[in-house]
Design an enzyme around this catalytic site. Structure first.
Site, PDB file in Angstrom:
ATOM      1  N   ARG A 178       0.752  -1.140  -0.067  1.00  0.00           N
ATOM      2  CA  ARG A 178      -0.025  -0.026  -0.099  1.00  0.00           C
ATOM      3  C   ARG A 178       0.924   1.166  -0.044  1.00  0.00           C
ATOM      4  NH1 ARG A 178      -4.049  -2.075   4.587  1.00  0.00           N
ATOM      5  NH2 ARG A 178      -5.536  -3.195   3.227  1.00  0.00           N
ATOM      6  N   HIS A 206       0.877  -4.564  12.056  1.00  0.00           N
ATOM      7  CA  HIS A 206      -0.138  -3.921  11.375  1.00  0.00           C
ATOM      8  C   HIS A 206      -1.111  -2.728  12.347  1.00  0.00           C
ATOM      9  CE1 HIS A 206      -3.191  -2.915   8.356  1.00  0.00           C
ATOM     10  NE2 HIS A 206      -4.163  -3.316   9.514  1.00  0.00           N
TER      11      HIS A 206
END
Length: 178
Positions: free
Chosen positions: A110, A134
């Site tokens: 991303r 994350h």
């Protein structure tokens, strides 16, 4: 014809144990979409879910287990140890802060995508890594961010800092907010 002939064994049955297993690490939206895809395509005999958020993990696993009536997958299990990272840590002998799981691979992808958008380049020319867990505790490795081998931190020493005029911290925030 007797009914016994209908029940006679034609060949030996296969052993009951698991022949194939797929593990999905992370039960967020991407992880659960992956898990459901694996189940619907009947890709394994056992599906394992791994996440550190126990309540979410338990809920997602139960949903899949209850829906398993309509699937061929024999077993759906869940646990909170990222076993590969744990094993790597134990085998390496390193302190635990030196062993980093690969759970942020998607975050890194991303990040590279957002870099590409920022520079109007294909993400394959943009390089950068998000490490750690994350979410809010993830870390952007600003010293490694480059485009076609050119270090962006050398061009902008304040990269990622509060007073960074290019607002790279906002790019990392977009990755975290996913």
């Amino acid at each position: 014809m007797s009914t016994e002939k209908l029940l006679s064994r034609v060949m030996e049955a296969e052993p009951v144990g698991s022949r194939s297993k797929v593990t999905v690490v992370g039960v967020g939206m991407v992880g659960m979409a992956s898990a459901v895809s694996v189940l619907l395509k009947d890709l394994c005999d056992e599906l394992a879910l791994v996440d550190v958020m126990e309540d979410k993990l338990r809920g997602e696993a139960m949903d899949l287990q209850h829906g398993a009536l309509f699937l061929k997958t024999a077993r759906i299990v869940a646990d909170k140890v990222d076993i590969l990272t744990y094993v790597a840590w134990k085998l390496s002998g390193f302190p635990r802060h030196r062993v980093i799981g690969s759970g942020t691979n998607l975050d890194s992808a991303r990040f590279r995508h957002l870099m590409g958008e920022k520079f109007q380049l294909h993400p394959s020319s943009c390089h950068g890594w998000i490490i750690g867990e994350h979410g809010d505790s993830s870390v952007a490795v600003w010293s490694g961010v480059n485009v076609a081998g050119v270090s962006l931190q050398k061009l902008n020493p304040k990269m990622g800092a509060e007073d960074d005029g290019e607002r790279w911290k906002d790019v990392h925030k977009k990755v975290v907010d996913g």
